[in-house]
Scaffold this motif. Sequence first.
Motif, PDB file in Angstrom:
ATOM      1  N   THR A  19       0.837  -1.206   0.000  1.00 38.36           N
ATOM      2  CA  THR A  19       0.000   0.000   0.000  1.00 38.36           C
ATOM      3  C   THR A  19       0.866   1.248   0.000  1.00 38.36           C
ATOM      4  OG1 THR A  19      -1.808  -1.122   1.158  1.00 38.36           O
ATOM      5  CG2 THR A  19      -1.762   1.280   1.276  1.00 38.36           C
ATOM      6  N   THR A  24       2.556   1.400  -3.642  1.00 43.15           N
ATOM      7  CA  THR A  24       1.671   1.645  -4.793  1.00 43.15           C
ATOM      8  C   THR A  24       0.650   2.746  -4.541  1.00 43.15           C
ATOM      9  OG1 THR A  24       0.040  -0.009  -4.072  1.00 43.15           O
ATOM     10  CG2 THR A  24       1.883  -0.783  -5.435  1.00 43.15           C
ATOM     11  N   ASN A  64      -2.155   2.131  -3.304  1.00 38.54           N
ATOM     12  CA  ASN A  64      -3.443   1.461  -3.504  1.00 38.54           C
ATOM     13  C   ASN A  64      -3.868   0.761  -2.204  1.00 38.54           C
ATOM     14  OD1 ASN A  64      -5.662   0.020  -4.314  1.00 38.54           O
ATOM     15  ND2 ASN A  64      -4.696  -0.880  -6.120  1.00 38.54           N
TER      16      ASN A  64
END
Length: 340
Positions: free
Chosen positions: A183, A186, A188
């Motif tokens: 996380t 990225t 994301n």
Amino acid sequence: MSAGGGTKAIVAALLANLGIAVTKLLAFILTGSSSMLAESFHSVADTGNQALLLLGGRRAKRGATPKHPFGYGRERYVYAFIVSIVLFSLGGLFALYEAYHKFQHPEPITAWKWVPVAVLLVAVGLEGFSFRTAIHESNQIRGNTSWKDFIRRAKAPELPVVLLEDFGALVGLLFALVGVGMTLVTGNGMWDAAGTAMIGLLLVTIAIILAVETKSLLLGEAASLTDLARIEQAILSGDDVQSVIHMRTLHLGPEELLVAAKIAVSPNERAEDVARAIDAVESRIREAVPIARVIYLEPDIYSARTAAQGPKTGTSAPPPADGTGPGSAGQPTAAGSPER
């Protein structure tokens, strides 16, 4: 399992999980990471579980009462079963719920980005210390038994519970590290949600394993095959008993065994001699298997005709209504019981 060894491992796990729970919760407050929240509840559940195991061990030491004439030894099994329920509900199901929520609304970690990684690395060290302690204490009684068989066949539930919890905690921390790390790399939040879901599935799996194994102990398990052989050898090692007609054993607790057997004696023995023989057999059993605390022996008449047919192996079945078959007088059978 020695009480001291089990208590040492439980206390080590309790202290480690208590410290880990506080640091993980702080990391969640600072970052909002769902993996950290799931791991926080995991550690809180583990801390409560260790407290339950200590409570069960203490309550199991109570003496027998008229209402519970065989004592409270099996209360350790009850609390171990409660531990599996707590791990399943508070740890596993909550993590899965949090993962579902994060999958619906994924969020990146934007504040205090590397705090979760630092916390997780510290947690790995603390959990590793707890796991090492549990392994050390287990090795003192495990012998040459494989880890799988040790967990499946141990009559004392505390060490297997701590071993599985600590192993699951270490694997869960790796899942959390991957989820949080990806996380951060990225941006994301789906990675964080995926790590949380893996933690939940892991905890549910471990809880199910604990529940199945502890259920077997709650229902009542026979002595191990090794102890069964020792008991039978102790019964037959003197000249006062001709054979074991049938035998039943039951663990009243991890360190307390009930032994009930029908033994064949000579038809020419006087009642006084039979009583003396029974006392001698009881002494030999307790010497061979010290945890055999409750022993009931029923003498029966020995039959030379059926003895010539040789002993039967395996667990003897209840005698038929006509009095023939295994378990009836004059048909000796060797006691045995499959383990979990």
